[in-house]
Design a protein around this motif. Structure first.
Motif, short mmCIF file in Angstrom:
data_model
loop_
_atom_site.label_atom_id
_atom_site.label_comp_id
_atom_site.label_asym_id
_atom_site.label_seq_id
_atom_site.Cartn_x
_atom_site.Cartn_y
_atom_site.Cartn_z
N ASN A 150 -12.99 -12.11 1.83
CA ASN A 150 -14.01 -11.71 3.21
C ASN A 150 -13.08 -10.95 4.22
O ASN A 150 -13.11 -10.92 5.57
N THR A 151 -11.86 -12.38 3.58
CA THR A 151 -10.33 -11.67 5.32
C THR A 151 -10.69 -10.20 5.50
O THR A 151 -10.16 -9.43 4.75
N MET A 152 -10.51 -9.89 6.85
CA MET A 152 -10.39 -8.18 6.81
C MET A 152 -9.22 -7.51 7.00
O MET A 152 -8.19 -9.00 7.69
N PRO A 153 -8.80 -6.65 6.29
CA PRO A 153 -6.65 -6.54 6.55
C PRO A 153 -6.28 -6.04 7.81
O PRO A 153 -7.04 -5.70 8.61
N THR A 154 -4.55 -6.82 7.95
CA THR A 154 -4.51 -6.04 9.37
C THR A 154 -3.34 -5.00 9.69
O THR A 154 -3.51 -5.24 10.42
N HIS A 155 -3.64 -4.90 8.53
CA HIS A 155 -2.63 -2.97 7.93
C HIS A 155 -3.13 -2.44 6.30
O HIS A 155 -3.56 -2.95 5.79
N GLY A 156 -2.93 -1.24 7.27
CA GLY A 156 -2.79 0.11 6.35
C GLY A 156 -1.35 0.11 6.22
O GLY A 156 -0.71 -0.06 6.09
N VAL A 157 -1.37 0.38 4.19
CA VAL A 157 -0.41 0.78 3.05
C VAL A 157 -0.92 2.13 3.62
O VAL A 157 -1.65 3.11 2.69
N PHE A 158 0.59 3.23 3.76
CA PHE A 158 0.44 4.21 3.34
C PHE A 158 1.72 4.60 2.88
O PHE A 158 2.60 4.48 2.93
N VAL A 159 1.86 6.23 1.96
CA VAL A 159 2.94 7.05 1.73
C VAL A 159 2.75 7.82 2.46
O VAL A 159 1.72 8.56 2.55
N VAL A 160 4.40 8.03 2.60
CA VAL A 160 4.60 9.35 3.51
C VAL A 160 5.23 10.12 3.74
O VAL A 160 6.38 9.94 2.07
N GLU A 161 5.03 11.36 3.04
CA GLU A 161 6.39 12.66 2.52
C GLU A 161 6.39 13.77 3.10
O GLU A 161 5.11 13.26 4.40
N GLY A 162 7.60 13.84 3.93
CA GLY A 162 7.89 15.04 4.81
C GLY A 162 8.39 13.55 5.92
O GLY A 162 8.52 12.82 6.21
N GLU A 163 8.84 14.58 7.30
CA GLU A 163 9.40 13.88 8.53
C GLU A 163 8.51 14.24 9.63
O GLU A 163 8.22 15.81 10.00
N GLY A 164 8.16 13.99 10.37
CA GLY A 164 7.59 14.65 11.81
C GLY A 164 6.52 15.16 11.96
O GLY A 164 5.56 14.36 11.42
N ASP A 165 6.60 16.08 12.43
CA ASP A 165 4.62 16.62 12.57
C ASP A 165 4.54 17.31 11.24
O ASP A 165 3.42 17.15 10.91
N ASN A 166 5.67 17.44 10.60
CA ASN A 166 5.44 18.30 9.04
C ASN A 166 5.15 17.09 8.09
O ASN A 166 5.16 17.22 6.96
N ALA A 167 4.71 15.66 8.29
CA ALA A 167 4.83 14.18 7.60
C ALA A 167 3.44 14.23 7.26
O ALA A 167 2.29 14.92 7.91
N PHE A 168 3.27 14.00 5.96
CA PHE A 168 2.12 13.70 5.48
C PHE A 168 1.30 12.44 4.93
O PHE A 168 2.41 12.39 3.80
N TRP A 169 0.85 11.93 5.42
CA TRP A 169 0.17 10.44 5.83
C TRP A 169 -0.69 10.26 4.65
O TRP A 169 -1.76 10.75 4.64
N THR A 170 -1.10 9.86 3.19
CA THR A 170 -1.49 9.13 2.34
C THR A 170 -2.10 7.25 2.53
O THR A 170 -1.32 6.85 2.15
N ARG A 171 -3.36 7.32 2.64
CA ARG A 171 -3.83 6.28 2.45
C ARG A 171 -3.66 5.62 1.08
O ARG A 171 -4.27 6.12 0.39
N ILE A 172 -3.01 4.23 1.01
CA ILE A 172 -2.74 3.88 -0.42
C ILE A 172 -3.69 2.13 -0.29
O ILE A 172 -3.21 1.67 -2.20
N GLY A 173 -3.70 1.83 0.36
CA GLY A 173 -3.96 -0.15 0.02
C GLY A 173 -3.81 -0.04 2.09
O GLY A 173 -3.70 0.17 2.93
N ALA A 174 -4.35 -2.10 1.19
CA ALA A 174 -4.01 -2.20 2.55
C ALA A 174 -3.49 -3.75 2.93
O ALA A 174 -2.89 -3.87 1.99
#
Length: 63
Positions: free
Chosen positions: A4-28
Protein backbone atom coordinates in the motif's frame (compact mmCIF):
# COMPACT_ATOMS: atom_id res chain seq x y z
CA UNK A 1 7.90 -2.86 1.71
CA UNK A 2 4.16 -2.63 2.10
CA UNK A 3 2.07 -3.04 -1.05
CA UNK A 4 0.00 0.00 0.00
CA UNK A 5 3.02 2.30 0.10
CA UNK A 6 3.00 4.96 -2.62
CA UNK A 7 6.06 5.06 -4.87
CA UNK A 8 8.47 7.87 -4.06
CA UNK A 9 10.01 8.00 -7.56
CA UNK A 10 9.08 7.36 -11.18
CA UNK A 11 11.36 5.31 -13.44
CA UNK A 12 11.83 6.54 -17.01
CA UNK A 13 13.82 5.54 -20.06
CA UNK A 14 15.20 8.65 -21.77
CA UNK A 15 16.31 8.68 -25.40
CA UNK A 16 18.01 11.72 -26.88
CA UNK A 17 19.39 14.84 -25.24
CA UNK A 18 18.11 18.23 -24.08
CA UNK A 19 14.89 19.59 -25.59
CA UNK A 20 14.80 16.68 -28.06
CA UNK A 21 14.83 14.00 -25.35
CA UNK A 22 11.89 11.56 -25.31
CA UNK A 23 10.88 10.34 -21.82
CA UNK A 24 8.83 7.15 -21.33
CA UNK A 25 7.63 6.07 -17.89
CA UNK A 26 8.38 2.38 -17.41
CA UNK A 27 8.03 1.87 -13.67
CA UNK A 28 8.13 3.09 -10.10
CA UNK A 29 10.59 3.07 -7.21
CA UNK A 30 10.22 3.10 -3.43
CA UNK A 31 12.95 4.45 -1.16
CA UNK A 32 14.14 2.08 1.55
CA UNK A 33 13.29 3.14 5.09
CA UNK A 34 16.96 3.69 5.90
CA UNK A 35 17.42 5.91 2.83
CA UNK A 36 20.23 3.75 1.44
CA UNK A 37 18.52 2.18 -1.56
CA UNK A 38 15.39 1.58 -3.62
CA UNK A 39 12.99 -1.18 -4.59
CA UNK A 40 12.24 -0.81 -8.30
CA UNK A 41 9.29 -2.24 -10.24
CA UNK A 42 9.49 -2.11 -14.05
CA UNK A 43 6.74 -2.77 -16.59
CA UNK A 44 9.26 -2.76 -19.48
CA UNK A 45 12.99 -3.23 -19.94
CA UNK A 46 14.58 -0.78 -22.38
CA UNK A 47 17.06 -1.91 -25.01
CA UNK A 48 18.33 1.62 -25.64
CA UNK A 49 18.43 4.94 -23.81
CA UNK A 50 19.23 5.56 -20.17
CA UNK A 51 17.25 4.89 -16.98
CA UNK A 52 16.34 7.91 -14.86
CA UNK A 53 14.76 7.95 -11.37
CA UNK A 54 12.82 11.15 -10.58
CA UNK A 55 10.93 12.12 -7.42
CA UNK A 56 7.18 12.08 -7.95
CA UNK A 57 5.51 15.50 -8.12
CA UNK A 58 2.04 16.67 -6.97
CA UNK A 59 0.54 15.95 -10.41
CA UNK A 60 1.64 12.32 -10.20
CA UNK A 61 0.45 11.94 -6.60
CA UNK A 62 -3.16 12.17 -7.81
CA UNK A 63 -2.80 9.19 -10.15
Amino acid sequence: MSKNTMPTHGVFVVEGEGDNAFWTRIGAAWAHGDGKGFNISLSAVPLTGRLVLRERNEKEEGR
